[in-house]
Structures are given as structure tokens and as C-alpha cells.
Design an enzyme around this catalytic site. Structure first.
Site, PDB file in Angstrom:
ATOM      1  N   ASP A 365       0.890  -1.159  -0.140  1.00 27.18           N
ATOM      2  CA  ASP A 365      -0.028  -0.064   0.097  1.00 27.18           C
ATOM      3  C   ASP A 365       0.724   1.528   0.173  1.00 27.18           C
ATOM      4  O   ASP A 365       0.386   2.412  -0.530  1.00 27.18           O
ATOM      5  CB  ASP A 365      -0.937   0.014   1.229  1.00 27.18           C
ATOM      6  CG  ASP A 365      -2.125  -0.866   0.942  1.00 27.18           C
ATOM      7  OD1 ASP A 365      -2.331  -1.340  -0.138  1.00 27.18           O
ATOM      8  OD2 ASP A 365      -2.937  -1.292   2.070  1.00 27.18           O
ATOM      9  N   TYR A 448     -10.237  -0.599   1.383  1.00 30.63           N
ATOM     10  CA  TYR A 448      -9.994  -0.777   2.526  1.00 30.63           C
ATOM     11  C   TYR A 448      -9.478   0.704   3.518  1.00 30.63           C
ATOM     12  O   TYR A 448      -8.824   1.437   2.975  1.00 30.63           O
ATOM     13  CB  TYR A 448      -8.694  -1.733   2.921  1.00 30.63           C
ATOM     14  CG  TYR A 448      -9.100  -3.037   3.440  1.00 30.63           C
ATOM     15  CD1 TYR A 448      -9.874  -3.447   4.797  1.00 30.63           C
ATOM     16  CD2 TYR A 448      -8.708  -4.025   2.636  1.00 30.63           C
ATOM     17  CE1 TYR A 448      -9.961  -4.659   5.136  1.00 30.63           C
ATOM     18  CE2 TYR A 448      -9.208  -5.451   2.920  1.00 30.63           C
ATOM     19  CZ  TYR A 448     -10.016  -5.736   4.092  1.00 30.63           C
ATOM     20  OH  TYR A 448     -10.235  -6.997   4.490  1.00 30.63           O
TER      21      TYR A 448
END
Length: 709
Positions: A365, A448
């Protein structure tokens, strides 16, 4: 029994009187201070960014075309610790500021990214632009080859792709990619041993309810593209995958149009993906719930220009970074530095499944950017109304972006005492409030949402916590039984590991520290008083982790082993080594997969619960945002950090993993809940405070005299 009942009633009555104290919800105010020095970790200003961008374009002759030679990202290059300590501790000059730039060179047949260092800042046309090498340990330091798709993107190819596969999408779903009736999830673009480049695409149904639910709508069909050529007109479909079978384009077309073909059951969007309030309401839930308030002025000091905070005996600086989000620096407790740096290094999600895309899926990420993904907080929900809200910034390819209200600072009551005791014999009860000071931020990376807390406590402890929510990335249910539970009509929860790696550079009474290891073990022994009879008991085995050879550590199954960063050169007055112990306070995991095919050498930092290494200026980070592009030779291969060096009275760094093994279930719909998806690590004084628990100096405690009559 009679005495106990009388005593209890008296205690309750006394406490009930104290609870009548009036509470006024006064507006909070910030106590403004001036930091001791400049924040040497502060993010790039817009002026600094503009200067760097201009000099790069001027010296490297860059353009803005998607597949050409262009700037990908510019951000601040943190100064070396050795230079900062000269400034902080030895009256040296403030470290010069430099920027890091990632530049894409798209003209070659195999495009690549090159890292540069630019500075000192502010930059002019004569400022040095030089390849950045020292933080990297790959074979070609600072250079990363990328696929044609990574360089050129897929958008221009979509009309052609839609036309090529229209006969399939029309037959299966009565729509096309161009019409927008279906979409797809991109897998990992890969270099293959035969010099080809390929990528899998998994088809998704479209979200139609106004919610970000497409990851819950897999359609059970995938296709692989050959993307070797730099000309997207030459890209083509290699294979299709459906119902656990691999097809060539011709054979899949024949199968789909055969008379006995059964089309896959589609996942269709609907109320089940919505987070809007649904009926019926919980019993009495329409009444206002309890709500935390502030009763006066904030009890912490803040320099908003330098991002400097004081709370009780703590002080620290913070800085937001495009890749890693919010980091803390120079954490001082009782006038002594205890942590030089506390920062997120990577947020990794590793999936598994029978279909190609989830089977290959490993998300790094920082590649998206944890700082870039910081969002504006919802007051009263993400943080208390009374919190202090601050902006964050990140830099990218085109400039510096400000995200308002992206950081919140607040105190709260933990709703249990820090300590307490009732003495019937001496007729008193005492308790201390457990007040915690929190620095919070949230990053939304795709589907997310990650909530991060840095928590500070009266007892000198610091905790790092992470919680996850958002929409899961589901998988198609057929054939996926070994990788997830069926949680909707045609949906499987796709199992995955979340691993968040943090760097904790502790300095205990200076930089030279050791790692004390204490194990609680069962013991059978004969004591002088036991008259020859063996006594089954337990004892402490004390020792040290002395080398990086032994510093890849997993938590003991029953937490019987504890680890503490200590200073052996500065024993306390009792002869014990002062230190800070670190331990998990919630589930904290490492990666399940061994020798990950999809992650390669890019994720070694996630293979154990924690690692301890010598601090080195040329090993500032466990990972790099561009590691995912070349997993066989990443920019930063963490395994090379572990080269057997001594950990005895050296400057040490902890690399600690948090996270969770996530097997989604029906309760993950529509969103994963943060009460179950969480992890935490605690750093706490251990023989560090000779005077004992510091909370005895707090005004937030009570001693009540009890009456037995």
C-alpha cells in the site's frame, strides 16, 4: 459477611457523592508553544516542490506524456539520523534538506524508473540532480524496470479490448466493457522467464446502488493478456479461466456458445452492500447515546507550524509522508529521548484463492501511498468532537496537496483505572484515572480503511494500534472452498493476511543499547528449606539477543518470553539495566505464506513477528514504494539487513509487524468491523523509572477514607 456488606454500602455511598460533580462542556482551546527547534522532518512546501520539479524538467528534459520520460513522484528525503543527532545533541547545523524524485524513462523498449536526489533545497536550475543510491540494496541501486502496462496504462487499450471480448461479455452478461455494464480487477503485471509480460484481469459486476461495492461483485471469469509490446495495439488475450478450467480464446468461445453451457451465477449489487441505516432499529437506539466531552482547555501544548506536541512528560514531532503516512520523531520522555523514529514502513495485504487475480494478489500500500490516502476525519465519529484537527500534506507528480482535518489529537478516559486498591484493614480505597493521549489518522487505500493510533499513557508507555474496515475484496464462490467461506449468493470471502510493519528506533539513555531476553520457564528445584524434597515452580532465564543472526523473532506461544531494549552501560541504582519493553497487546502476526511466489524478495520484513538490526543511515526503511515492480530484485531487500552484526551496545532498530489473518465471514458485509480487525504493540518502561510508577504525580487520582461504622 455483615461487615463486608456494611463496608460495601459505605464505599458506594462515598463514590456516589463524588459523582455529583457538575460537568460543563466548555469549548476546548489549544495551548500554543514554540518548539525547541525546527522540525527537520517536515514535509516539502509547495515552493520547495515547484523548485525541484522545475530543475528536473530542465536538467533531464522531461515531458508529461503518459508513456514518456516524466516525473512520477517527488517527496521529502528524510535526513540521516547521524546528521540529525549532531544537530539535536551536539549543537551542529540543521541538516540540509533534499528531495527524492522518481522519474519514469518510458522511451526504451523496457521502460524503467530511476530515483534521484535533488538538493540542497531550495532548488534552482544549478542544483545538483544525482542518482539516489544509498537507501537501496538491489543489484542496480535506484533503478527499477517496469512493464509496458505500468508505463503506458490500460485506458487507451480499453476500447480495443472491449471489442475483442464483446462476443464473450455479450453472451455472459449482455453488455460490454465499453458500455460499462461490467468492469474488471487488474492483477499483477509480471515479467516472465521467456521475456514476455502478462497480466490477469478478473471480471466484476458494476456497483449500482451508489456504494463502493464493486469488490463484492466478482463474476467468476478471468482473462490473461499478453502486454509485452510497447504498442498496446499488439496486446492480445492469451487465456480465459472459468469454473476452475483454463481455456484458450478459441476453446472458451466454443464453450460459451455450446448448447449445454451454464453461465455463472452473477453477484448482483443490492441493499446487502449498502451501509445506509436499515430497519428495524435497535431497541432504544433512537435515544441519544453517552458522548465524551471536554470540560475545559486542552491539556497539551502544540506548535502547529512545526508539528510539535507536548503532553505531560512526553514531547515529540510528527510528519506526514506520501508513502508512509504519519510518523513520530524525537519522542522525549522526562527530558530524555526514548524513540528517535516511530513510523509505518509498509501495509501489506497478501491474498490467496483458486482464481488467478486473488491467487497472485499482494498489495503493497505504500505504492499507492499511505500519506496520499489520508482522508479528512469525520468529527464525532472518527475522533471526538472536542479533538484538535490538523491538516496533512502529501506530494506527488504535480504538486503538494493539503488534506484538511486528516490528523486528530485528543485525550480520553480509558474507562478503567490505571491502578487501584481497596484496603479493608487500613480503611481506604484509591484509584487513578487512566487518561490516554492519542494521535490518530486514517488512510483509505482502495477498498480498505486503516485507522492508526499512537497512544501515550501516564505510566510512560506508548502503544501503536491499527484497525481495519471497508469493503473486502471478495472472490467467486465456485471452487474456492479452501480459501474462504460462502458469504452471499455467489460470493466467497477471500482469505488474506494484513501485515503492517513499523520501525521503532529506540534510544535508551543514548544510542548504544542491547536486547534483553527474559523467559519464564517451569523449574523443579530443591531449596535449602525443602529438606531434600523437589519443588515444582518456575523461574526467570535471563539473557541477551547478541547478534542479527538470532534476531528474527516470533512471539512465544504463551507470551512467556519478553524482550526489552536496555542500556547495559547505565544500570539503575539497584543494578538492573533500564529499558523499554515491547510486547503485543492485541493480535500481531506475520505472513503465513512461505517464500511467496507473488511477493518474492520484496516482503522479507513480513516473514517474522519482529526483527532487530543495527541502525544504519543506508538502511532507513524496511521496504520501498517501488518494490512491487520487481519482486526478484526489489529496491530494498530487507533480508540483506540481517547480515550477522552484533547487537551488543549498538544503535538498534526494531522492525515490528502488526496485523491480522483475515478470513471474511457474513459479518464482514457490508463492511469489515474494526472491533475484530485490529492489532497493537506496546512500548513500556521496564526498570527505567527508579522512582516507580510516575502516575502517583498525577492530579487525576483519589484516595477515599472508608468508614466501617
Amino acid at each position: 459477611m455483615k461487615l463486608f456488606l456494611l463496608f460495601t454500602l459505605t464505599l458506594v455511598n462515598i463514590f456516589s457523592v463524588s459523582l455529583q460533580e457538575p460537568i460543563q462542556n466548555q469549548p476546548a482551546g489549544n495551548n500554543t508553544i514554540t518548539s525547541p527547534h525546527r522540525n527537520v522532518w517536515r514535509a516539502l512546501s509547495e515552493a520547495e516542490f515547484s523548485g525541484v520539479s522545475a530543475v528536473l524538467v530542465h536538467q533531464l528534459n522531461l515531458t508529461t506524456s503518459r508513456g514518456g520520460n516524466r516525473i512520477i513522484q517527488i517527496d521529502y528525503l528524510y535526513p540521516n539520523k547521524s546528521d540529525v543527532l549532531l544537530f539535536l545533541d551536539h549543537n551542529g547545523e540543521e541538516p540540509k534538506r533534499y528531495a527524492r524524485a522518481t522519474v519514469q524513462f518510458g522511451s526504451p523498449e523496457v521502460p524503467y524508473l530511476q530515483e534521484y536526489r535533488i538538493g540542497p533545497l531550495p532548488a534552482t536550475n544549478t542544483t545538483a540532480v544525482e542518482p539516489l543510491r544509498f537507501p537501496f540494496n538491489g543489484k542496480v541501486q535506484g533503478k527499477t524496470k517496469i512493464t509496458s502496462l505500468d508505463a503506458d496504462g490500460i485506458d487507451a487499450f480499453l476500447p480495443q479490448l472491449s471489442s475483442v471480448v464483446e462476443d464473450i461479455t455479450r453472451k455472459l452478461w449482455n453488455t460490454t466493457l465499453a458500455e460499462g455494464g461490467v468492469s474488471f480487477n487488474l492483477g499483477k503485471a509480471s515479467f516472465n522467464s521467456d521475456s514476455t509480460q502478462t497480466i490477469w484481469l478478473g471480471f466484476l459486476n458494476n456497483a449500482t446502488t451508489g456504494f463502493d461495492s464493486s469488490t463484492l461483485l466478482p463474476l467468476g471469469v478471468s482473462m490473461q493478456l499478453d502486454i509485452t509490446s510497447r504498442d498496446y495495439n499488439d496486446w492480445f488475450v492469451l487465456y480465459w479461466f472459468y469454473n476452475n478450467k483454463l481455456y484458450t480464446p478459441t476453446s472458451f468461445n466454443e464453450t460459451v456458445y455450446s448448447s449445454d453451457f451454464q453461465p455463472p451465477l452473477a453477484n448482483i449489487d443490492g441493499p446487502w452492500t449498502s451501509t445506509n441505516k436499515q430497519e428495524p432499529t435497535f431497541l432504544l437506539d433512537d435515544l441519544p447515546p453517552p458522548k465524551a466531552i471536554s470540560r475545559g482547555k486542552n491539556r497539551y501544548n502544540l506548535d502547529t507550524e512545526e508539528n510539535y506536541v507536548q503532553w505531560m512528560d512526553f514531547s515529540f514531532y510528527f510528519s506526514s509522508h506520501t508513502d508512509r503516512g504519519l510518523s513520530l520523531f524525537n519522542v522525549v520522555y522526562k527530558s530524555k529521548r526514548i524513540i528517535y523514529e516511530l513510523s509505518l514502513q509498509e501495509a501489506l495485504a497478501h491474498y490467496a484463492g483458486v482464481e488467478p487475480v486473488p491467487s497472485e494478489a499482494v498489495y503493497f500500500d505504500t505504492q499507492t501511498g499511505m500519506g496520499r490516502s489520508m482522508i479528512s476525519l469525520i468529527k464525532g465519529y472518527d475522533c471526538p468532537d472536542y479533538a484538535t484537527y490538523l491538516n496533512s500534506s502529501f506530494s506527488s507528480r504535480t504538486g503538494v496537496t493539503i488534506t484538511p482535518d486528516a490528523i486528530c489529537l485528543f485525550e480520553s478516559d480509558s474507562q478503567f483505572p490505571l491502578r487501584r486498591h481497596t484496603s479493608q484493614a487500613f480503611g481506604y480505597a484509591s484509584a487513578a484515572r487512566n487518561v490516554v493521549f492519542t494521535v490518530r489518522w486514517i488512510a483509505t487505500v482502495g477498498n480498505y480503511d486503516y485507522l492508526f493510533d499512537y497512544d501515550f499513557f501516564y505510566d510512560g508507555a506508548i502503544e501503536v494500534k491499527v484497525r481495519a474496515s471497508g469493503y473486502i475484496q471478495g472472490a467467486y464462490y465456485a471452487g474456492n472452498e479452501e480459501y474462504g467461506f460462502k458469504i452471499h449468493d455467489a460470493l466467497s470471502g477471500s482469505m488474506h493476511d494484513h501485515v503492517m510493519t513499523f520501525k521503532a528506533d529506540l534510544d535508551i539513555y543514548g544510542e548504544k543499547n542491547s536486547v534483553q531476553k527474559v523467559e519464564v520457564v517451569p523449574e523443579t528445584t530443591i531449596y535449602p528449606w525443602s529438606q531434600g524434597q523437589p519443588h515444582n515452580t518456575m523461574k526467570l532465564n535471563r539473557g541477551f539477543v547478541t547478534s542479527e543472526t538470532d534476531s528474527s523473532i516470533d512471539w512465544a506461544a504463551d507470551d512467556a518470553i519478553s524482550y526489552t531494549i536496555v542500556n547495559k552501560d547505565s544500570p539503575n541504582k539497584y543494578g538492573e539495566y533500564p529499558g523499554y519493553r515491547f510486547r503485543r497487546v492485541a493480535p500481531a502476526i506475520h505472513l503465513t505464506v512461505k517464500n511467496s511466489t507473488s511477493g518474492g524478495k520484496a516482503l522479507h520484513y513480513a516473514t517474522h513477528d519482529l526483527f532487530i538490526t543495527q541502525q544504519k543511515d543506508n538502511e532507513p526503511c524496511a521496504a520501498d514504494r517501488n518494490n512491487a515492480y520487481n519482486i526478484d530484485d526489489p529496491l530494498v531487500d530487507f533480508e540483506k539487513f540481517l547480515d550477522g552484526e552484533s547487537l551488543e551496545q549498538e544503535d538498534l532498530v526494531l522492525w515490528i509487524n502488526m496485523g491480522m489473518h483475515h478470513t471474511p465471514h457474513t459479518e464482514d458485509l457490508p463492511n469489515t468491523i474494526m472491533t475484530s480487525a485490529y492489532s497493537g504493540i506496546r512500548f513500556e518502561p521496564f526498570n527505567y523509572l527508579e522512582s516507580g510508577d510516575p502516575s502517583v504525580k498525577s492530579a487525576q487520582q483519589a484516595r477515599i477514607i472508608l468508614s466501617n461504622s
